[in-house]
Design an enzyme around this catalytic site. Structure first.
Site: not given
Length: 383
Positions: A134, A158, A169, A214, A220, A243, A295
């Site tokens: 990431d 993905i 991932l 987004c 964040q 989504c 955060r």
């Protein structure tokens, strides 16, 4: 050494240590990605969390000299929560996105990649590797797509045939020339549901995201949330799943393969009002193990205030008024003032006026003015 045999051994070992899917890709430069990133930067669609150097993001050889291949891995995470608590009209709850359920996935995948590295070192003394999850320079999705883990969906995630897009991932660059796997055919077809349903219009078109719009990014941020987005985030405290949940490829996909990824319902669907006054230590003890805490507590508290305004929770007005008067952070004071007005706290107009007189931060002062205007409008409409 027989690299073909080694590849099969690596695959078998990966499954033994709990890696759900593994693929192999060449370490060639990601030329098409480079062009997309240049376009994204020109349009100012990037979030700012990414590596700024496009060459590092697209050329594995800059990260590991003489790179020959990349090993991509994927771990499936749950999409449904068992025994999810329900909020009430006087005790509302927020929600963390599915990718933040359970133990921070960065740690989980890094542990798996470390084991793979150790395994390869036992097989070959000349092995050199560089792993990332990431936050590394490479695009996890671009590597996974090239390695045949899944295809890159219109929602920019993905999508795997086995687990849908509910996968974490990671990847490892190596100097071993593993034979690359074949990419998977894109199966999105004419479906455009994710683009159509995006709450903020962040999905400009299939495969193109304006990260600054987004909700996953917005939740964040640490500053004042732009007002146009406040009505869009609902009770989301961190991230957004819209989504993914709308995607037909995710229908019926819910895997509970890793105990460490199971969510604690009270952590990932927490009560909102207690979050307003949670201490740093309490926050770290309760939320420190999940990725959504990276955060710190400020964005989560700000989002909690917005969620309470979304619910128009009048029982939260005393706590919000206390934040307005006593919190040392302008973002929290200002957002609390806005929320008081949004909920309809006409009884708090004197406190809002006093706060406006005492406020030294210009942005917070503007938010207090917004709160006052809404509160006065509520008062006049009820007269």
């Amino acid at each position: 050494m027989d690299v073909t045999k080694l590849k099969q051994e690596v695959i078998e070992y990966a499954h033994q240590i709990g890696i759900d899917k593994i693929g192999f890709a060449s370490a060639d430069t990601f030329e098409s990605l480079k062009q997309r990133l240049i376009t994204q930067q020109a349009l100012q669609y990037e979030s700012g969390f990414e590596e700024r150097d496009i060459e590092k993001r697209t050329n594995p050889d800059l990260l590991l000299p003489k790179a020959r291949s990349i090993i991509a891995i994927a771990l499936a995470y749950p999409s449904k929560m068992k025994n999810a608590p329900r909020g009430t009209r006087t005790d509302r709850r927020g929600i963390f996105c599915r990718a933040s359920w359970g133990k921070d996935y960065h740690h989980v995948l890094r542990e798996k990649l470390s084991k793979l590295e150790e395994y390869l070192r036992e097989k070959r003394e000349d092995i050199r590797t560089k792993s990332m999850v990431d936050t590394g320079e490479l695009s996890d999705r671009a590597v996974a797509e090239r390695a045949g883990i899944g295809w890159s969906g219109k929602n920019c995630a993905i999508i795997t045939p086995e687990f849908g897009s509910y996968v974490y991932l990671g990847e490892m660059i190596t100097n071993i020339p593993f034979e690359p796997d074949t990419p998977i055919e894109d199966k999105c077809g004419t479906c455009n549901k994710c683009v159509d349903v995006c709450p903020t219009g962040a999905l400009i078109q299939g495969g193109q995201l304006n990260a600054k719009r987004c909700i996953a990014f917005l939740t964040q941020t640490k500053g004042f949330l732009p007002e146009e987005f406040r009505s869009k985030i609902g009770n989301r405290l961190y991230g957004c799943d819209t989504c993914q949940t709308i995607c037909p490829e995710n229908k019926g996909k819910d895997f509970h393969l890793h105990p460490e990824m199971e969510p604690d319902p009270e952590v990932v669907k927490p009560r909102l009002k207690p979050l307003l006054t949670i201490s740093n230590r309490e926050f770290k003890e309760k939320f420190g193990d999940i990725s959504g805490s990276w955060r710190g507590k400020k964005p989560i508290q700000r989002n909690s205030i917005i969620a309470l305004a979304h619910y128009k929770d009048i029982t939260a007005l005393p706590e919000l008024a206390s934040l307005l008067k006593n919190d040392p952070r302008p973002v929290i004071r200002g957002t609390a003032a806005w929320a008081i007005g949004k909920i309809g706290g006409e009884d708090y107009t004197n406190q809002l006026n006093e706060a406006w007189m005492a406020e030294g931060d210009e942005e917070a002062k503007k938010e207090i003015e917004k709160g006052l205007k809404m509160a006065m409008n509520t008062k006049s409409s009820q007269s």
